[in-house]
Write an enzyme that holds these catalytic residues in place. Structure first.
Site, mmCIF file in Angstrom:
data_model
loop_
_atom_site.group_PDB
_atom_site.id
_atom_site.type_symbol
_atom_site.label_atom_id
_atom_site.label_comp_id
_atom_site.label_asym_id
_atom_site.label_seq_id
_atom_site.Cartn_x
_atom_site.Cartn_y
_atom_site.Cartn_z
ATOM 1 N N GLU A 88 1.623 17.079 13.463
ATOM 2 C CA GLU A 88 2.491 16.279 12.060
ATOM 3 C C GLU A 88 1.996 17.602 10.834
ATOM 4 O O GLU A 88 0.529 17.977 10.411
ATOM 5 C CB GLU A 88 2.047 15.057 11.793
ATOM 6 C CG GLU A 88 3.243 15.020 10.211
ATOM 7 C CD GLU A 88 1.948 13.247 9.980
ATOM 8 O OE1 GLU A 88 3.426 12.606 9.659
ATOM 9 O OE2 GLU A 88 1.328 12.953 9.913
ATOM 10 N N PRO A 94 1.808 5.271 -0.635
ATOM 11 C CA PRO A 94 1.778 6.428 -0.191
ATOM 12 C C PRO A 94 1.689 7.877 -0.593
ATOM 13 O O PRO A 94 1.967 7.416 -1.410
ATOM 14 C CB PRO A 94 1.691 6.626 1.663
ATOM 15 C CG PRO A 94 2.936 5.792 1.316
ATOM 16 C CD PRO A 94 3.179 4.768 0.713
ATOM 17 N N CYS A 147 6.668 11.837 6.401
ATOM 18 C CA CYS A 147 7.020 11.819 7.744
ATOM 19 C C CYS A 147 8.322 11.846 8.451
ATOM 20 O O CYS A 147 8.334 12.521 9.424
ATOM 21 C CB CYS A 147 5.785 10.090 8.325
ATOM 22 S SG CYS A 147 6.921 8.678 7.682
ATOM 23 N N THR A 171 2.883 10.811 0.092
ATOM 24 C CA THR A 171 3.685 11.348 0.590
ATOM 25 C C THR A 171 5.224 10.778 0.042
ATOM 26 O O THR A 171 6.342 11.468 -0.173
ATOM 27 C CB THR A 171 3.660 10.912 1.673
ATOM 28 O OG1 THR A 171 3.464 10.028 2.557
ATOM 29 C CG2 THR A 171 2.854 12.447 2.120
ATOM 30 N N ASN A 172 4.937 9.270 -0.554
ATOM 31 C CA ASN A 172 6.761 8.124 -1.188
ATOM 32 C C ASN A 172 5.840 7.623 -1.935
ATOM 33 O O ASN A 172 6.027 6.244 -2.409
ATOM 34 C CB ASN A 172 7.169 7.601 0.139
ATOM 35 C CG ASN A 172 7.872 8.225 1.434
ATOM 36 O OD1 ASN A 172 8.589 9.360 0.775
ATOM 37 N ND2 ASN A 172 7.826 8.279 2.446
ATOM 38 N N GLY A 204 -0.832 6.130 6.597
ATOM 39 C CA GLY A 204 -1.863 6.591 7.731
ATOM 40 C C GLY A 204 -2.478 6.003 8.543
ATOM 41 O O GLY A 204 -2.083 4.310 8.052
ATOM 42 N N LEU A 262 0.731 -1.024 -0.343
ATOM 43 C CA LEU A 262 -0.012 -0.076 0.121
ATOM 44 C C LEU A 262 0.983 1.504 0.003
ATOM 45 O O LEU A 262 1.129 1.409 1.182
ATOM 46 C CB LEU A 262 -0.791 0.205 1.163
ATOM 47 C CG LEU A 262 -1.852 -0.718 1.093
ATOM 48 C CD1 LEU A 262 -1.977 -2.479 0.636
ATOM 49 C CD2 LEU A 262 -2.750 -0.712 2.457
ATOM 50 N N GLY A 270 3.819 3.691 11.411
ATOM 51 C CA GLY A 270 3.344 4.582 11.818
ATOM 52 C C GLY A 270 3.349 6.149 11.432
ATOM 53 O O GLY A 270 3.572 6.735 10.807
#
Length: 391
Positions: free
Chosen positions: A259, A35, A171, A37-38, A116, A33, A134
């Site tokens: 965050e 994300p 993150c 963000t990456n 997330g 899975l 996390g």
């Protein structure tokens, strides 16, 4: 580097004194899975471990990043064919959906969920073994030993490297700095030289309104923050720092201590002894990000050790860019990864970087040894007395 130097086929470890030999086996088909963000780092990094462990990996991109993730996957597939390997070692879902991802997780042998908490919770609920990552709220302490222009310049440079990597979306990118009052002014000056824009109180309030909704949930479009917030910053500025009157404090009701996942940095000042920095660090992680990471710029081994003893995180970087260090680099010994387990703090099963060993099953073969048992004295201590009155 790490993958190249590790074994993943046949005997991978022998422990003669324990009579143990370990054999590596593939885990099979992995559902990844990915994300938003990456979107490229995750499949690129994971396929290296998957191939080394003789697995197949199928990626489910985040819908917002499906094009770039699949572009990355297609480049890898073309390279595999060029090198004589089957393209389908790695595959990507071109039109991801919740139902399709859930079906993928049910059919695979292992799930690696990078993202997330809702994504990780879904993976853990799939009925298939899963590794999760996390949330982060990376926080770095700048203590009073960072007290020369050279030290401050180095710390500021590494902060900029971490904060600006992938536009601060990762993150592990610095989110909060806890700075000793003794070195605060000099360090902030060095930070400005590295490209920081110091937002005033009015600008900070505008930023808050475009970063979070009224309940503190992150809003999705926070790349051109200043423009979205309605003010301008010089073209040479690389990131925004909220400081002074722009900071309300630490707590769930103070959104700047949560965050951020963008090129926004919050500066906090601690006064007096180092314990005050540790207390502030704990308060920030009570807002969010437990289990992930923090860092410290210090030349005091006692300070580093005290942070290591009390920080509720799985990884701590000392005098290096937080984002590079956490995920492994050529200048530290952290196992390279794009997926960071955050332990029970972050709702994960492991509190370490998810790397090659997690992509393999291991068979332990044990040969007999001479009996090795603790003595009665070791087991029972003062109660090991034959003449004791058992009444």
């Amino acid at each position: 580097r790490d993958c190249l130097r590790q074994k993943s086929v046949g005997v991978i470890e022998e422990i003669p004194e324990k009579g143990i030999v370990k054999y590596a086996k593939p885990v099979g088909v992995i559902a990844s899975l990915v994300p938003t963000t990456n979107p490229c780092l995750t499949p690129a990094g994971q396929v290296i471990y998957a191939i080394k462990a003789r697995d197949v990996i199928i990626c489910s991109p985040h819908p917002r990043a499906k094009k770039v993730t699949n572009k990355c996957i297609n480049i890898i597939r073309e390279t595999l064919v060029r090198e004589g390997a089957p393209a389908d070692i790695i595959q990507g879902i071109e039109e991801p959906s919740i139902s399709l991802t859930q079906e993928l997780m049910k059919r695979c042998n292992l799930v690696i969920a990078t993202g997330g908490r809702p994504m990780v919770k879904s993976a853990y609920s799939s009925g298939v073994p899963a590794y999760g990552s996390g949330a982060g709220n990376a926080t770095v302490i700048i203590d009073n030993t960072c007290n020369t222009p050279e030290y401050q310049a180095e710390a500021a440079m590494n902060t900029r490297i971490s904060k600006c990597s992938d536009f601060g979306s990762g993150c592990s990118c610095d989110g909060n700095l806890i700075i000793s009052e003794e070195v605060y002014d000099g360090f902030v000056e060095a930070l400005v030289k590295e490209g920081a824009y110091l937002a005033n109180e009015e600008e900070a309030e505008k930023l808050k309104n475009v970063m979070w909704d009224e309940t503190g949930h992150r809003l999705p479009n926070t790349v051109a923050m200043a423009q979205a917030a309605g003010f301008e910053i010089p073209a040479d500025r690389k990131f925004i720092a909220v400081t002074g009157g722009g900071i309300e404090g630490v707590g769930k009701e103070h959104f700047f201590s949560s965050e951020k996942l963008t090129t926004l940095l919050t500066l906090f000042k601690y006064k007096g002894e180092f314990q005050n920095a540790l207390d502030m660090m704990q308060a920030i992680f009570n807002v969010g990000g437990k289990g992930h990471s923090c860092g410290i710029y210090s030349w005091d081994d006692d300070h580093i050790n005290r942070l290591g003893m009390c920080a509720p995180v799985s990884r701590i970087m000392v005098r290096q860019p937080n984002n590079r260090g956490n995920s492994g680099s050529s200048t530290n010994g952290m196992p390279p990864t794009s997926s960071m387990g955050c332990g029970t703090w972050g709702g994960n099963i492991v509190s370490e970087n998810i790397t090659l060993k997690h992509y393999m099953n291991t068979t332990w073969v044990a040969r007999p040894l001479p009996e090795d048992m603790p003595s009665n004295e070791e087991l029972f201590g003062e109660f090991n007395k034959p003449d004791m009155d058992m009444e």
